[in-house]
Design an enzyme around this catalytic site. Structure first.
Site, PDB file in Angstrom:
ATOM      1  N   ASP A 173      79.290  32.962  -4.317  1.00  0.00           N
ATOM      2  CA  ASP A 173      78.193  33.442  -3.482  1.00  0.00           C
ATOM      3  C   ASP A 173      77.857  32.410  -2.408  1.00  0.00           C
ATOM      4  O   ASP A 173      77.682  31.230  -2.715  1.00  0.00           O
ATOM      5  CB  ASP A 173      76.924  33.683  -4.320  1.00  0.00           C
ATOM      6  CG  ASP A 173      76.993  34.983  -5.107  1.00  0.00           C
ATOM      7  OD1 ASP A 173      77.959  35.743  -4.890  1.00  0.00           O
ATOM      8  OD2 ASP A 173      76.093  35.230  -5.927  1.00  0.00           O
ATOM      9  N   GLN A 205      54.068  37.593  -7.015  1.00  0.00           N
ATOM     10  CA  GLN A 205      54.954  37.698  -5.858  1.00  0.00           C
ATOM     11  C   GLN A 205      55.383  36.317  -5.337  1.00  0.00           C
ATOM     12  O   GLN A 205      56.539  36.103  -4.990  1.00  0.00           O
ATOM     13  CB  GLN A 205      54.243  38.493  -4.753  1.00  0.00           C
ATOM     14  CG  GLN A 205      55.134  38.926  -3.595  1.00  0.00           C
ATOM     15  CD  GLN A 205      56.208  39.935  -3.993  1.00  0.00           C
ATOM     16  OE1 GLN A 205      56.022  40.741  -4.890  1.00  0.00           O
ATOM     17  NE2 GLN A 205      57.358  39.858  -3.334  1.00  0.00           N
ATOM     18  N   ASP A 220      61.873  39.447  -0.510  1.00  0.00           N
ATOM     19  CA  ASP A 220      62.453  39.593  -1.849  1.00  0.00           C
ATOM     20  C   ASP A 220      63.553  40.658  -1.873  1.00  0.00           C
ATOM     21  O   ASP A 220      63.852  41.265  -2.893  1.00  0.00           O
ATOM     22  CB  ASP A 220      61.390  39.832  -2.944  1.00  0.00           C
ATOM     23  CG  ASP A 220      60.545  41.058  -2.697  1.00  0.00           C
ATOM     24  OD1 ASP A 220      60.816  41.755  -1.707  1.00  0.00           O
ATOM     25  OD2 ASP A 220      59.627  41.319  -3.498  1.00  0.00           O
ATOM     26  N   ASN A 221      64.186  40.844  -0.713  1.00  0.00           N
ATOM     27  CA  ASN A 221      65.368  41.708  -0.645  1.00  0.00           C
ATOM     28  C   ASN A 221      66.626  40.856  -0.533  1.00  0.00           C
ATOM     29  O   ASN A 221      66.569  39.725  -0.066  1.00  0.00           O
ATOM     30  CB  ASN A 221      65.297  42.627   0.571  1.00  0.00           C
ATOM     31  CG  ASN A 221      64.267  43.730   0.381  1.00  0.00           C
ATOM     32  OD1 ASN A 221      64.109  44.250  -0.712  1.00  0.00           O
ATOM     33  ND2 ASN A 221      63.562  44.071   1.441  1.00  0.00           N
ATOM     34  N   ASP A 257      72.033  41.532 -12.764  1.00  0.00           N
ATOM     35  CA  ASP A 257      73.074  40.901 -13.584  1.00  0.00           C
ATOM     36  C   ASP A 257      72.440  40.179 -14.770  1.00  0.00           C
ATOM     37  O   ASP A 257      72.959  40.209 -15.882  1.00  0.00           O
ATOM     38  CB  ASP A 257      73.869  39.872 -12.770  1.00  0.00           C
ATOM     39  CG  ASP A 257      74.594  40.502 -11.586  1.00  0.00           C
ATOM     40  OD1 ASP A 257      74.829  41.726 -11.623  1.00  0.00           O
ATOM     41  OD2 ASP A 257      74.914  39.773 -10.634  1.00  0.00           O
TER      42      ASP A 257
END
Length: 359
Positions: free
Chosen positions: A32, A303, A144-145, A314
């Site tokens: 990643d 948040q 938070d995307n 995952d």
């Protein structure tokens, strides 16, 4: 003497530790490349804020630009590999309860993946080839995307006859009692998946699969439905469930109804009813149980404590599998999944602290 034997047996049961190689995963090992990006970057490459796609030609430059323009972090990734690592982390002891198969290149990124698997105490057996470099996945974070763009490269070169069929490798498959493969691997080697799925079904072991991304249900529908009759536990999130429902003509957007209909799809091993588990981000997780559908609330989180949600799904699966392989109740599996996901979203990438604190 008899008493001693009985005591020894009881002790073994109390410790009821999973044995090495009892959880088997096979998928796309990716490195990643993760960065917080801006909206312009997403728009430039036509990315949705929250999605998973395979890289096309138009995304080639993205991998260079993200490294040049933003502060990137490198993490060992790939959906199945993430889940397998999390499961091992949750189990802790013994090491190498989890086996992982996948394909990498003979290069620096491949070395990193090997090292990271080793550090996570996962028994990774990579098929190494020189035609393609190790696969990468750009994780483009906004708020938070996370939008994931996977360049499979080497991961796409996994070959059943070159790796899975080899006697010493197949022995490891036979040792396992729970199997997990993310739907993403359907784009790589359907025949490998079917060989493992049929083995599980014929031996009354547990075969688990993830819907993984909307594009799998849309464009790899035939492959997905070829594997579905062998699936004992089906994972997915709310978006994937909705796409699956649409593609299957379920004619409902109600997540509990979709779960019921997915549970009722044809199944080869009749000894085990299929279990369907759909997560919904901060909303409760849905699980089928017999003719009931239950909802389990997730752990509350502020948040401001969410660093990034990449790897949350995952992690949920990893937590779930860590209890499943120890024959725990399904409710306990969900709880472990929620715990693992809650830990992961407080950190960058799919990384975890030294030890879990789950009971």
């Amino acid at each position: 003497h008899v008493w001693d034997n009985a005591r020894h047996k009881t002790l073994q049961l109390l410790q009821n530790k999973p044995f090495p190689n009892s959880l088997f995963g096979m998928g796309n090992p990716l490195l990643d490349i993760s960065a917080v990006v801006d909206k312009d970057f997403l728009e430039k490459y036509g990315l949705k804020p929250n999605d998973q796609i395979l890289a096309e030609d138009k995304h080639k430059a993205l991998f260079e630009e993200i490294v040049k323009k933003f502060k990137v972090e490198y993490h060992a990734g790939g959906a199945t590999q993430n889940s397998i690592k999390i499961a091992q982390w949750m189990i802790q002891d013994p090491h190498k309860v989890c086996t992982f198969f996948g394909c990498i290149g003979e290069d620096k990124f491949g070395e990193i993946l090997k090292q990271k698997a080793d550090e996570a105490h996962v028994d990774a057996y990579y098929y190494e080839q020189t035609e393609e470099p190790t696969g990468t996945c750009a994780a483009c974070i906004t708020g938070d995307n996370r939008s994931l763009v996977a360049n499979l490269a080497a991961a796409n070169c996994y070959k059943k006859d070159k790796h899975l069929d080899l006697k010493e490798n197949w022995k490891l498959v036979e040792k396992a009692k729970v199997y997990y493969i993310a739907g993403f691997f359907l784009t790589v080697s359907l025949e490998s998946i079917l060989k493992v799925a049929k083995h599980a079904s014929e031996n009354n072991k547990l075969f688990t699969l993830n819907l993984s991304a909307p594009f799998i249900s849309q464009f790899f529908k035939d492959a997905l439905m070829e594997v579905m009759p062998y699936v004992d536990v089906l994972f997915g999130n709310e978006t994937e469930a909705a796409t699956f429902s649409k593609e299957q003509g379920f004619q409902t957007e109600d997540i509990a109804e979709i779960a019921k209909k997915a549970e009722a799809l044809p199944k080869v091993n009749k000894k085990r009813p299929r279990i369907v588990v759909f997560t919904q981000g901060k909303d409760g997780t849905i699980m089928t149980k017999g003719d009931k559908v239950e909802t389990f609330p997730v752990l509350k989180i502020d948040q401001k404590d969410i660093v990034d949600t990449n790897g949350a799904g995952d992690a949920f699966v990893g937590g779930f599998l860590s209890e499943l392989v120890q024959d725990k109740e399904l409710e306990q599996c969900v709880k472990a999944g929620h715990y693992a996901a809650n830990v992961i979203i407080r950190r960058a990438g799919c990384t975890f602290p030294e030890k879990p604190d789950f009971h």
